[in-house]
Design a protein around this motif. Sequence first.
Motif, PDB file in Angstrom:
ATOM      1  N   ILE A  91       0.888  -3.856   3.876  1.00  0.00           N
ATOM      2  CA  ILE A  91       1.885  -2.994   4.511  1.00  0.00           C
ATOM      3  C   ILE A  91       1.956  -1.660   3.779  1.00  0.00           C
ATOM      4  O   ILE A  91       1.893  -1.605   2.554  1.00  0.00           O
ATOM      5  N   HIS A  92       2.085  -0.594   4.548  1.00  0.00           N
ATOM      6  CA  HIS A  92       2.187   0.750   3.990  1.00  0.00           C
ATOM      7  C   HIS A  92       3.663   1.089   3.809  1.00  0.00           C
ATOM      8  O   HIS A  92       4.396   1.249   4.790  1.00  0.00           O
ATOM      9  N   ILE A  93       4.110   1.171   2.560  1.00  0.00           N
ATOM     10  CA  ILE A  93       5.499   1.532   2.258  1.00  0.00           C
ATOM     11  C   ILE A  93       5.628   3.030   2.479  1.00  0.00           C
ATOM     12  O   ILE A  93       5.306   3.837   1.612  1.00  0.00           O
ATOM     13  N   SER A 103      16.349   1.840   5.860  1.00  0.00           N
ATOM     14  CA  SER A 103      16.242   2.752   4.715  1.00  0.00           C
ATOM     15  C   SER A 103      14.986   2.500   3.899  1.00  0.00           C
ATOM     16  O   SER A 103      14.429   3.415   3.300  1.00  0.00           O
ATOM     17  N   ILE A 104      14.555   1.244   3.818  1.00  0.00           N
ATOM     18  CA  ILE A 104      13.254   0.915   3.229  1.00  0.00           C
ATOM     19  C   ILE A 104      12.446   0.240   4.326  1.00  0.00           C
ATOM     20  O   ILE A 104      12.847  -0.784   4.869  1.00  0.00           O
ATOM     21  N   ASP A 105      11.326   0.854   4.688  1.00  0.00           N
ATOM     22  CA  ASP A 105      10.556   0.342   5.818  1.00  0.00           C
ATOM     23  C   ASP A 105       9.073   0.544   5.553  1.00  0.00           C
ATOM     24  O   ASP A 105       8.668   1.226   4.604  1.00  0.00           O
ATOM     25  N   TRP A 106       8.271  -0.039   6.415  1.00  0.00           N
ATOM     26  CA  TRP A 106       6.826   0.017   6.241  1.00  0.00           C
ATOM     27  C   TRP A 106       6.149  -0.032   7.597  1.00  0.00           C
ATOM     28  O   TRP A 106       6.761  -0.363   8.611  1.00  0.00           O
ATOM     29  N   SER A 107       4.868   0.284   7.606  1.00  0.00           N
ATOM     30  CA  SER A 107       4.057   0.124   8.812  1.00  0.00           C
ATOM     31  C   SER A 107       2.916  -0.819   8.479  1.00  0.00           C
ATOM     32  O   SER A 107       2.441  -0.869   7.345  1.00  0.00           O
ATOM     33  N   SER A 108       2.476  -1.571   9.484  1.00  0.00           N
ATOM     34  CA  SER A 108       1.404  -2.543   9.238  1.00  0.00           C
ATOM     35  C   SER A 108       0.522  -2.692  10.473  1.00  0.00           C
ATOM     36  O   SER A 108       0.152  -3.784  10.856  1.00  0.00           O
ATOM     37  N   ARG A 109       0.194  -1.568  11.103  1.00  0.00           N
ATOM     38  CA  ARG A 109      -0.595  -1.611  12.319  1.00  0.00           C
ATOM     39  C   ARG A 109      -2.090  -1.680  12.058  1.00  0.00           C
ATOM     40  O   ARG A 109      -2.870  -1.945  12.967  1.00  0.00           O
ATOM     41  N   ARG A 154       0.868  -1.179   0.000  1.00  0.00           N
ATOM     42  CA  ARG A 154       0.000   0.000   0.000  1.00  0.00           C
ATOM     43  C   ARG A 154       0.903   1.226   0.000  1.00  0.00           C
ATOM     44  O   ARG A 154       1.950   1.239   0.650  1.00  0.00           O
ATOM     45  N   PHE A 155       0.463   2.291  -0.689  1.00  0.00           N
ATOM     46  CA  PHE A 155       1.345   3.430  -0.882  1.00  0.00           C
ATOM     47  C   PHE A 155       0.836   4.729  -0.281  1.00  0.00           C
ATOM     48  O   PHE A 155       1.533   5.732  -0.296  1.00  0.00           O
ATOM     49  N   THR A 156      -0.396   4.737   0.233  1.00  0.00           N
ATOM     50  CA  THR A 156      -0.929   5.931   0.880  1.00  0.00           C
ATOM     51  C   THR A 156      -1.692   5.519   2.129  1.00  0.00           C
ATOM     52  O   THR A 156      -2.160   4.380   2.250  1.00  0.00           O
TER      53      THR A 156
END
Length: 265
Positions: free
Chosen positions: A99-101, A234-240, A86-88
């Motif tokens: 996951i939100h990149i 450096s490349i991470d995401w959130s998935s809460r 997901r991007f937004t």
Amino acid sequence: MELIEGMLNRRTTNGPFRPDPVSREHQHLLMRVAQAAPSHFNSQPWRFVLIEDPGTIARVADLSGQSMTELIEAGVFFERYRRYFRFTEAEMDERRDGIHIDRLPGPLKPFTRQVFSDAGLKLMRQLGVPKKLGEDNRKLVAGSPLLLAALLDKSEYRPGELSGFYSVFGLGAAIENIWNTVGTLGMGIQFVSTPMEIPRQWQAIQELLKVPDDLELMAVYRLGYLPEETARPSIDWSSRHRKRLEQFVFRETCDRPEYEKPTQD
């Protein structure tokens, strides 16, 4: 209530651990909570390997980093898992899964949505991103004071039979008990998944751990005590995000979603 709050606040650790060794007391406690999980006819099909030897951890880290580089370089990783990206925030809020990149290296930020396309993959190769991600992955695993290998007893784990399902179900419950306990100990845990994606790398880990013919290696995790603060990769995401009740729960039959607030029939 503390148990429930702990389960609701469970997180996967994407960052580094403190270098302190995990105490033998805490290691054995994690094994006891795993042992408390339900299993078919109390078969307890799980087996675990606690790994602290720096040489073994370094070798697993090398295999993990190499696997990550290979998967990214070939585009295999993005091809398999693109549907979860997901991007937004708006997209994440609507879907409530994946996951939100939300963190990328500077040169890639203008191409956030395109970064996992074929053209984006070409740019990532040019910028050396696959090797960077592989090295980041290697460092994370290498810096872990404890690895945990989870295995199943093949006398119980027979894929294609109900015993296969029961064994996997039981191991899942055992791992979830571990996952929900690490937080109370000031620890974190993360799945070391990339070697599983490449059969020869997974075989190398099995040989490293001297897995006998009567056991099946199912997963490897890295564990350690959490630092107070840590920089994000450096490349991470959130998935809460989690799905709303009506997106995954039904009432009586599968054609009646269950809503948080009762609706008028």
